[in-house]
Design a protein around this motif. Structure first.
Motif, PDB file in Angstrom:
ATOM      1  N   PRO A  32     -13.670 -37.898 -20.599  1.00  0.00           N
ATOM      2  CA  PRO A  32     -14.614 -36.913 -20.060  1.00  0.00           C
ATOM      3  C   PRO A  32     -15.949 -36.971 -20.788  1.00  0.00           C
ATOM      4  CG  PRO A  32     -12.974 -35.837 -21.430  1.00  0.00           C
ATOM      5  CD  PRO A  32     -12.577 -37.271 -21.335  1.00  0.00           C
ATOM      6  N   ILE A  33     -17.003 -36.590 -20.080  1.00  0.00           N
ATOM      7  CA  ILE A  33     -18.343 -36.539 -20.659  1.00  0.00           C
ATOM      8  C   ILE A  33     -18.987 -35.211 -20.291  1.00  0.00           C
ATOM      9  CG2 ILE A  33     -18.675 -39.039 -20.627  1.00  0.00           C
ATOM     10  CD1 ILE A  33     -20.413 -38.608 -18.091  1.00  0.00           C
ATOM     11  N   ASN A  37     -25.975 -33.027 -14.764  1.00  0.00           N
ATOM     12  CA  ASN A  37     -26.312 -32.276 -13.551  1.00  0.00           C
ATOM     13  C   ASN A  37     -25.082 -32.271 -12.645  1.00  0.00           C
ATOM     14  OD1 ASN A  37     -26.435 -34.499 -11.502  1.00  0.00           O
ATOM     15  ND2 ASN A  37     -28.048 -35.253 -12.878  1.00  0.00           N
ATOM     16  N   PRO A  38     -25.074 -31.478 -11.583  1.00  0.00           N
ATOM     17  CA  PRO A  38     -23.884 -31.373 -10.726  1.00  0.00           C
ATOM     18  C   PRO A  38     -23.456 -32.685 -10.066  1.00  0.00           C
ATOM     19  CG  PRO A  38     -25.396 -29.576 -10.251  1.00  0.00           C
ATOM     20  CD  PRO A  38     -26.106 -30.513 -11.178  1.00  0.00           C
ATOM     21  N   GLU A  39     -24.369 -33.621  -9.870  1.00  0.00           N
ATOM     22  CA  GLU A  39     -24.055 -34.900  -9.235  1.00  0.00           C
ATOM     23  C   GLU A  39     -23.537 -35.940 -10.232  1.00  0.00           C
ATOM     24  OE1 GLU A  39     -24.310 -35.355  -5.857  1.00  0.00           O
ATOM     25  OE2 GLU A  39     -24.760 -33.215  -5.840  1.00  0.00           O
ATOM     26  N   ALA A  40     -23.715 -35.688 -11.514  1.00  0.00           N
ATOM     27  CA  ALA A  40     -23.322 -36.647 -12.552  1.00  0.00           C
ATOM     28  C   ALA A  40     -21.803 -36.784 -12.603  1.00  0.00           C
ATOM     29  CB  ALA A  40     -23.850 -36.198 -13.908  1.00  0.00           C
ATOM     30  N   PRO A  41     -21.306 -37.924 -13.069  1.00  0.00           N
ATOM     31  CA  PRO A  41     -19.856 -38.097 -13.180  1.00  0.00           C
ATOM     32  C   PRO A  41     -19.253 -37.148 -14.207  1.00  0.00           C
ATOM     33  CG  PRO A  41     -21.023 -40.051 -13.988  1.00  0.00           C
ATOM     34  CD  PRO A  41     -22.040 -39.098 -13.483  1.00  0.00           C
ATOM     35  N   ASP A  42     -17.958 -36.904 -14.056  1.00  0.00           N
ATOM     36  CA  ASP A  42     -17.212 -36.087 -15.007  1.00  0.00           C
ATOM     37  C   ASP A  42     -16.616 -36.936 -16.130  1.00  0.00           C
ATOM     38  OD1 ASP A  42     -17.258 -33.409 -13.637  1.00  0.00           O
ATOM     39  OD2 ASP A  42     -16.372 -34.624 -12.044  1.00  0.00           O
TER      40      ASP A  42
END
Length: 98
Positions: A32-33, A37-42
């Protein structure tokens, strides 16, 4: 739809081996990272110290959780789209052609 491998979840991290006709078995870690922003990967997908992909959390209409995973490598003609889904004690990584 093909199977690339099985991963085990330990805490919030997934670890396992993936394998294809032209590569493998390759150990990978999906960690996990912090989202910028909401579109960025988890998650980021790593092979050793190299980042080879990203993953996003998703849910089915029934509420079951899974990950959408994108894998890429300079040797690939295009990135590979995958789904990491629970499968008993493990998670199975399935891929499809775009």
């Amino acid at each position: 739809m093909g199977t690339l491998g099985k991963l085990k979840k330990t805490g919030v991290t997934y670890k396992g081996l993936i394998e294809g006709i032209t590569f493998g078995p390759v150990p990978v870690v999906i960690s996990p990272i912090a989202k910028a922003n909401p579109e960025a990967p988890d998650y980021r997908v790593y092979r050793g110290q190299s980042e080879v992909g990203a993953a996003w959390k998703k849910r089915t209409q029934e509420g079951n959780r899974y990950l959408i995973v994108t894998l890429d490598d300079p040797a690939f003609p295009a990135s590979i789209k995958c789904r990491l889904v629970p499968d008993g004690e493990e998670h199975t990584l399935y891929w499809t052609r775009p």
